[in-house]
Design a protein around this motif. Structure first.
Motif, short mmCIF file in Angstrom:
data_model
loop_
_atom_site.label_atom_id
_atom_site.label_comp_id
_atom_site.label_asym_id
_atom_site.label_seq_id
_atom_site.Cartn_x
_atom_site.Cartn_y
_atom_site.Cartn_z
N GLN A 456 1.02 -1.25 0.11
CA GLN A 456 0.09 -0.08 -0.06
C GLN A 456 0.75 1.36 0.01
OE1 GLN A 456 -2.69 -0.28 3.06
NE2 GLN A 456 -3.38 -2.41 2.93
N GLY A 457 1.99 1.28 -0.55
CA GLY A 457 2.95 2.27 -0.73
C GLY A 457 3.46 2.72 0.40
N ARG A 458 3.72 1.71 1.33
CA ARG A 458 4.66 1.83 2.50
C ARG A 458 5.73 0.86 2.57
NH1 ARG A 458 3.58 1.79 7.64
NH2 ARG A 458 2.23 -0.12 7.15
N VAL A 459 6.80 1.39 2.97
CA VAL A 459 7.80 0.29 3.09
C VAL A 459 7.70 -0.68 4.30
CG1 VAL A 459 10.34 -0.07 3.48
CG2 VAL A 459 9.62 1.66 2.04
N VAL A 460 7.41 -1.90 4.16
CA VAL A 460 7.30 -2.69 5.10
C VAL A 460 8.31 -3.81 5.52
CG1 VAL A 460 4.65 -2.70 4.97
CG2 VAL A 460 5.89 -4.40 3.79
N TYR A 461 9.18 -3.95 4.62
CA TYR A 461 10.35 -4.80 4.72
C TYR A 461 11.41 -4.23 4.06
CZ TYR A 461 13.00 -9.11 4.40
OH TYR A 461 13.79 -10.06 4.58
N GLU A 462 12.38 -4.06 4.64
CA GLU A 462 13.72 -3.50 4.04
C GLU A 462 14.84 -4.12 4.80
OE1 GLU A 462 14.07 0.62 4.49
OE2 GLU A 462 15.52 0.81 2.93
N GLU A 463 15.81 -4.62 4.15
CA GLU A 463 16.99 -5.34 4.67
C GLU A 463 16.53 -6.16 5.77
OE1 GLU A 463 19.67 -5.47 2.76
OE2 GLU A 463 18.65 -4.14 1.23
N GLY A 464 15.87 -7.10 5.57
CA GLY A 464 15.48 -8.14 6.72
C GLY A 464 14.79 -7.52 7.97
N LYS A 465 14.30 -6.28 7.93
CA LYS A 465 13.51 -6.05 8.91
C LYS A 465 12.26 -5.43 8.49
CE LYS A 465 17.34 -3.40 10.89
NZ LYS A 465 17.86 -2.31 9.96
N LEU A 466 11.31 -6.12 9.25
CA LEU A 466 9.91 -5.89 8.93
C LEU A 466 9.38 -4.48 9.88
CD1 LEU A 466 8.09 -9.45 9.26
CD2 LEU A 466 7.79 -7.59 7.16
N GLN A 467 8.58 -3.58 9.17
CA GLN A 467 7.97 -2.75 9.89
C GLN A 467 6.42 -2.72 9.65
OE1 GLN A 467 10.12 0.30 7.72
NE2 GLN A 467 11.95 -0.41 8.45
N VAL A 468 5.76 -3.78 10.08
CA VAL A 468 4.34 -3.60 9.65
C VAL A 468 3.56 -3.25 10.59
CG1 VAL A 468 4.71 -5.83 8.60
CG2 VAL A 468 4.10 -5.76 11.07
N GLN A 469 2.23 -2.73 10.39
CA GLN A 469 1.22 -2.54 11.03
C GLN A 469 0.12 -3.08 11.33
OE1 GLN A 469 0.35 1.75 9.49
NE2 GLN A 469 -1.18 2.13 11.06
N GLN A 470 -0.17 -3.66 12.47
CA GLN A 470 -1.17 -4.52 12.28
C GLN A 470 -2.64 -3.93 12.08
OE1 GLN A 470 -1.37 -6.61 16.32
NE2 GLN A 470 -3.23 -7.51 15.80
N GLY A 471 -3.41 -4.81 11.26
CA GLY A 471 -4.53 -4.17 10.92
C GLY A 471 -4.75 -3.26 9.52
N ALA A 472 -3.54 -2.98 9.17
CA ALA A 472 -3.41 -2.26 8.00
C ALA A 472 -4.17 -3.03 6.61
CB ALA A 472 -2.04 -1.73 7.73
N GLY A 473 -4.03 -4.27 6.67
CA GLY A 473 -4.69 -4.97 5.61
C GLY A 473 -6.15 -4.61 5.23
N ARG A 474 -6.27 -4.51 4.01
CA ARG A 474 -7.78 -4.19 3.81
C ARG A 474 -8.24 -5.43 2.96
NH1 ARG A 474 -5.87 0.67 -0.54
NH2 ARG A 474 -4.84 -1.35 -0.77
N PHE A 475 -9.63 -5.32 3.13
CA PHE A 475 -10.36 -6.77 2.56
C PHE A 475 -10.62 -5.96 1.10
CE2 PHE A 475 -14.49 -8.41 0.84
CZ PHE A 475 -13.71 -9.61 0.85
N ILE A 476 -9.99 -6.78 0.07
CA ILE A 476 -10.18 -6.42 -1.50
C ILE A 476 -11.42 -7.31 -1.94
CG2 ILE A 476 -9.03 -6.17 -3.57
CD1 ILE A 476 -7.59 -4.61 -1.46
#
Lengths: 577, 682
Positions: A456-476
């Protein structure tokens, strides 16, 4: 020079914009779609791809990612996950949070999970339950398949509602699991007919459940209770047989058929042959069938052997993964899922004394893209465009998400992966995102992996590191009648016509009324010893002749023939013959 | 040549049998006559299997090896030419032996149940070319008491024997029609050809044995039905016959009956149905059980392969669309449903390790499935029928209802006009093995039961009379098949499957005297006017066929000569078939020994076990959550119980016996009183 690849005025549902301020420019990458690769920069704003081309004019202060000539590919779509599939009251250890984290770490930016209601449950309620859980936890976009545990009249309404209002266009039916999920051929025929009217894709779990039940009984009675009983009782022939039957049903109903989990060479070959004959059928091998084989069922370590238990089982034939990769590369199989369904060892141990009770499922959500790259692209079987097609684009097409997903183009969602073809990684349970304590690919080396993942346009994984945001996923939500599956079907919907011919008005043998309707079959209602009716043929023997082998033969009647004409009309049969 | 044989024989004496021939180091003199493919005189003798078991009262029969050695040694002195008489020199003695046996003993007569005048039983065919499935050669045949007593040149036979001059024409084993429905009851009526009419038609076409299907009503006794059929056939049949029994329902008492039929009643093949939903159709589980049972008892599983469930749906759809004519029959039973069922039957047979026989292969796709399965090594036999080899399903669209209806049979004839050619090719290549006729004739009035609803049309086509000529015309004269293969597919293979070989299906000393002198040049046109069946139509009407039987000899008596029939009804004997035919079961037996499954010896798993709600009913393994999915997952209790993670660092792919090393700091839930097997074993 501004060189736009494609412009899609895309208007669709958008979830809450979590990443409004996110503006991003990927510079110096090679954009790889399923049809072509080209050097271009990609500019992203508000979770959408806004521009693709060289020398883009972008606002100031934009975060720039240097791709350094690496591949920029559409994020993977994992079409088969089971992150909430209940088993005897327990649930997989990877839920939507854990599972989607693993997905993102592997370069997959969208999953389609299976809603698995139990027989008797409401499909709609189950769907809502899954959606609610996923909305709370998922870190990447998701969609849902709904499994139909039982076929009866009441299901139809719910299916209609799911397709028309809930954005579901794919439903799974089972040919295995006798007495639980299994449908008879008649039910399958009805389900296929109904789903085709709705424009949905029919997913089929193809194994012959009747025979499996028999084999399981046999194997258990021989005293084999360990995990090796699982593949022994589910030989790949039974998979191939069910695939063949499902395709036959699909042809008769004229309905697209999607085979989930193609695990064996013979099943894959059956799909291939059917496609050669023009059937609309799709085959989905999974990570496990593409990367490992079933020899591990014979491991002395019970827990290890049990970890591989999934259905259909992995084929003990070690050449299977290679064969499946070849078929993927040539397009006979279309897309790759993971069938990620993670049960811990203690959960697997429910079946420690009886292999039929071992919960079924293997991991693979994180390793999926890596193994396809390693075993197909790095081996020279497949090119990078086909890699994109099988990991992402075809899935988007079959499930009607294209071109919003599965493509890097202006207007598409900014689910992008920068792929490093040279990264080498050894798979181990210690370093995985999944909550499992084992990994069935333990120790395998895998070349190729994501170096950066955008969801969704955000960097969530970079060089082995995850930066996720729980609940960010949308139902498509997905619309019915995907072109990729249904265009051919529509043309084939022709109506057959009967032959217009005059009424037969010759003699008719008098049938004693039968108590029940029977399908045509020889049926001796009278006892064989009782009196036989006199053979009636002498009455009519020379009535008319069928001589002449042509279709519309015009053989003149032989002279001397009597024609029994019914009162008040000439015999149609002779006038037509 | 004689020397060569002599050399072999010497070698055979010294060496073990399996080394005898290839191991001969002596120089073999070059063969002078005819080269590689000339007929080797005396070669057929070695093919003649020991008939002690079969031939009644024949004392002089010898094992092939002794016969061979004798002839070989004897043949050294006389100069052997192409019409060599070396084997025959020794023959007369044997024949006199047997003749004496016949005269003295009454045993010989018992075989000939219904032949009061023995005088006419002696028959000599001179100057014919004998064609078996493996070779052709010129020799005379002497028959007595319904058995072949001598084969060779210059036979010494008693005086006053009736002699037939074959004039170089082919003499072939009489055909075996492995699939007929004579006198079959159907809704209070029967098919118009009873056993007399049907077997007459068979003989007229060169078929000297038929195998009829016993069809018990679902729910009724198999043995009763079998007795009924026996009674009908014994009364009326003009040629030898045997019976298949159809298994129309399945339970323990049927199992007992099947067992009795195999053990005591001489039936070794049983047909099951995958079509006719709610009537004859068997579920997959039942098929599995039946096949398992038959495999244990040496029976052949025959299947009527069509997917009955889909057919039922399609029939309903056709009728709903307003299609009620015979074209609805083929539209509702497309060939892929046949192929699907064939595939499924093969899968089940392969699981149960049971030889499979697919009756009525009607379409290209079904035939393809069979040939693919054979390439994979499955033991499966396919039987195309006269109709599928000779005509196609375009006639279902005929404007003439009665004509269209006359083609109705199941599985239907394929509308693809290339089908007959294709099936003939597969027959020639050996992918399909036997041919039947599925002769099941209904009058037009009987067919008209279904005039308003195609599902009610009684199913069946004719073909018992046309079978041999049609295959000759379509396959042999077109160059697809040689005469030996012709004999194989019309007779020998059927005899092998039924375990009647070499009594039937071969011209050899000791075999039954069922012979046909085949005229490969005669041309005749098929028409209902002249055929021997009682039906008013013929699905091959107007077809010109080359090849026909000139003389048919059944049980040693001439039944067809110069186009005139001398068939006597009631002379047909029931020929019992014994179980475990080698042709089908040799491979099956070998595989049975290989396919022993063993469990992996491993210690008990004694790690943690997750709590679960037990299934309320003993179902097959599956996810079945009795609790609501919202329940808290239990995994946290055990999450770190132990790990299978191996050394993260440099290791190759795991081998099955890989050793997971427990990371330090992990707790292991050890059950009281024992160390954890899982770690000790791993």
């Amino acid at each position: 020079m501004l060189c736009c690849i494609q412009i899609f005025p895309f208007i669709g549902y958008r979830g809450p914009a979590l990443s409004k301020s996110e503006r991003l420019l990927i510079k110096g990458g090679r954009v790889v779609n399923d049809d072509q690769s080209l050097y271009a920069d990609v500019y992203i704003e508000d979770g959408l791809i806004k521009q693709v081309g060289e020398n883009l004019v972008v606002p100031g202060g934009v975060k720039v990612v240097e791709a350094k000539g690496q591949m920029v590919i559409p994020g993977g779509i994992d079409v088969n996950t089971c992150l909430m599939k209940p088993y005897l009251g327990t649930q997989p250890v990877d839920d939507f949070l854990q599972g989607t984290k693993a997905a993102l770490a592997g370069g997959t930016t969208m999953i389609i999970d299976h809603v698995t209601p139990q027989p008797g449950d409401s499909l709609l309620e189950a769907f809502e339950h899954w959606q609610e859980a996923a909305d709370r936890k998922a870190c990447c976009d998701y969609s849902l398949h709904v499994d139909i545990p039982q076929w009866h009249g009441g299901v139809k309404e719910e299916l209609e509602l799911l397709v028309q209002e809930k954005g579901i266009n794919s439903f799974q039916v089972y040919m295995a699991y006798k007495d639980v999920f299994q449908m008879t051929d008649t039910q399958l025929y009805e389900a296929f007919s109904f789903l085709k009217e709705l424009g949905a894709v029919v997913l089929v779990h193809a194994e012959n459940g009747d025979l499996i039940a028999q084999e399981q009984r046999k194997i258990l009675s021989m005293g084999i209770t360990g995990p090796e009983g699982h593949p022994l009782s589910r030989p790949e022939e039974l998979e191939a047989e069910a695939v063949f039957r499902a395709i036959t049903l699909g042809n008769r109903v004229n309905c697209p058929v999607y085979i989930t989990k193609v695990m064996s060479k013979s099943a894959a070959d059956t799909v291939t042959q059917a496609r050669r004959k023009g059937s609309v059928v799709f085959g989905e091998p999974i990570t496990a069938s593409l990367a490992t084989d079933g020899s591990h069922y014979w491991s002395k370590n019970w827990a290890k052997a049990a970890a591989y238990v999934t259905s259909p089982p992995l084929s003990p034939d070690p050449t299977t993964p290679d064969h499946l990769h070849t078929l993927l590369a040539c397009g006979d199989l279309q897309l790759v899922g993971s069938a990620h369904c993670a049960y811990s060892v203690s959960q697997k141990a429910i079946g420690k004394d009886d292999f039929t009770l071992i919960p079924e499922g293997t991991n693979g959500i994180e390793e999926r893209m890596g193994f396809v790259w390693d075993k197909a692209v790095a081996m020279g079987k497949m090119d990078e465009n086909q890699f994109v097609a099988v990991t992402s684009t075809n899935a988007a097409k079959i499930f009607n998400l294209y071109p919003r997903k599965g493509r890097i183009a202006v207007g598409s969602d900014a689910d992008i992966v920068i792929w490093d073809p040279d990264r080498i990684k050894t798979i181990t349970a210690k370093l995985q995102q999944s909550a499992l304590e084992y990994n069935i690919f333990e120790g395998l080396e895998c070349r190729g992996g994501p170096s950066l993942v955008l969801s969704q346009g955000r960097v969530v994984y970079e060089e082995g590191k995850l930066q996720v945001q729980q609940g960010a996923g949308r139902f498509i939500p997905r619309k019915p009648f995907p072109d990729y599956a249904y265009q051919r079907i529509k043309f084939r919907n022709q109506v057959q016509h009967g032959v217009s011919r005059g009424m037969y008005d010759g003699p008719v043998y008098d049938v004693p009324s039968t108590p029940k309707y029977i399908t045509p079959a020889p049926s001796a209602k009278t006892s064989p010893t009782s009196h036989q009716p006199p053979p009636i043929r002498n009455l009519h023997q020379s009535n008319f002749s069928l001589s002449g082998a042509q279709i519309d033969d015009n053989v003149p009647r032989r002279s001397g023939h009597r024609i029994v004409a019914p009162p008040g009309g000439r015999s149609n049969i002779t006038s037509l013959g | 040549m004689a020397e060569r044989r002599g050399n072999w024989d010497k070698a055979e004496d010294d060496l073990p049998v399996y080394l005898a021939r290839p191991g001969t180091a002596d120089q073999v003199p070059r063969q002078k006559h005819g080269g590689l493919f000339c007929s080797v005189e005396g070669a057929y003798e070695s093919k003649t299997i020991d008939f002690d078991a079969l031939s009644v009262g024949q004392r002089g029969s010898r094992t092939p090896r002794t016969t061979k050695r004798d002839t070989g040694l004897e043949a050294r002195s006389p100069a052997s030419d192409c019409k060599s008489s070396s084997p025959r020199l020794e023959r007369p003695a044997a024949s006199r032996d047997s003749a004496r046996v016949e005269i003295r003993a009454a045993a010989g007569k018992e075989v000939l149940q219904n032949l009061p005048d023995e005088k006419s039983d002696r028959l000599l065919i001179k100057g014919g070319r004998i064609v078996n499935d493996d070779q052709s050669f010129c020799a005379d045949i002497y028959m007595e008491d319904g058995l072949i007593k001598q084969i060779g040149d210059n036979l010494i036979v008693p005086g006053g024997v009736k002699t037939i001059e074959a004039n170089g024409k082919m003499v072939i084993p009489g055909g075996i029609d492995i699939h007929t429905h004579f006198q079959m009851p159907y809704r209070g009526t029967t098919t118009v050809d009873d056993f007399t009419q049907g077997s007459k038609a068979a003989l007229a076409g060169g078929t000297t044995m038929i195998v009829d299907h016993v069809i018990p009503e679902p729910g009724s006794s198999l043995i009763e039905a079998y007795d009924q059929w026996r009674q009908w056939a014994d009364e009326k049949a003009c040629c030898d016959y045997s019976l298949h029994v159809d298994v129309t329902h399945w339970n323990d008492s049927v199992k007992q009956e099947v067992n009795t039929l195999i053990k005591d009643k001489g039936v070794n093949s049983f047909q099951v149905y995958m079509a006719y939903k709610d009537y004859y159709q068997m579920s997959n589980s039942e098929l599995y059980e039946i096949f398992t049972f038959l495999a244990e008892n040496g029976g052949i599983a025959q299947v009527h392969a069509e997917n009955g469930e889909i057919i039922a749906e399609e029939q309903a759809r056709m009728l709903q669309m307003g299609i009620t004519g015979p074209e609805g029959h083929v539209l509702s039973r497309p060939e892929e449903l046949e192929a699907e069922a064939v595939f499924r039957a093969i899968t089940i047979a392969s699981q149960t390790n049971c030889p499979l026989y697919v009756t009525r292969v009607m379409s290209k796709s079904a035939a393809d499935i069979i040939s693919q399965a054979r390439k994979k090594g499955n033991v499966v036999f396919g039987e195309p029928i006269t109709a599928s080899l000779g005509t196609d399903g375009t006639h279902y669209w005929s404007k003439n209802w009665a004509k269209a209806a006359s083609f109705v049979t199941s599985p239907p004839l394929s509308p693809d006009p290339t089908t007959p050619d294709y099936l003939n090719t597969l027959l020639a290549s050996g992918d399909l093995n036997v041919t039947g006729s599925a002769h099941c004739t209904f009058s037009v009035a009987q067919k008209a039961i279904g005039k308003d609803d195609f599902t009610q049309i009684p199913e069946g086509v004719n073909g018992v009379e046309e079978r041999m000529a049609l295959i000759w015309d379509k396959a042999v004269t077109s160059g697809k098949m040689d005469e030996n293969m012709f004999v194989a597919v019309t007779s020998t293979n059927a005899a092998k499957i039924l375990n009647l070989y070499p009594r039937k299906g071969r011209i050899a000393v000791g075999s039954d005297a069922d012979l046909v002198i085949w005229d490969s040049d005669s041309v005749h046109t098929i028409t209902a006017k002249t055929h021997n069946s009682a039906a008013e139509y013929n699905v091959f009407e107007g077809m010109e066929l080359r090849g026909a039987p000139l003389v048919v000899i059944c049980q040693g008596k001439i039944v067809l000569e110069d186009g005139t029939m001398h068939a006597t009804s009631g002379v047909g004997r029931f020929i019992p078939c014994s179980p475990f035919p080698d042709f089908a079961y040799k491979r099956v037996k070998a595989r049975k020994q290989l396919a022993v499954l063993r469990a992996v010896p491993r210690g008990m798993y004694d790690g943690p076990v997750s709590e679960f709600s037990p299934m309320s009913r003993g179902g097959t393994p599956s996810a079945s959550a009795r609790t609501s999915p919202t329940k808290q997952p239990v995994r946290n209790l055990h999450q770190s119980g132990f790990s299978l993670a191996g050394n993260p660092a440099p290791r190759g792919p795991p081998t099955p016996d890989d050793i997971p090393i427990r990371p330090a700091g992990r707790r292991i839930v050890v059950p009281p009183g024992g160390r954890s097997n899982i770690t000790s074993l791993s």
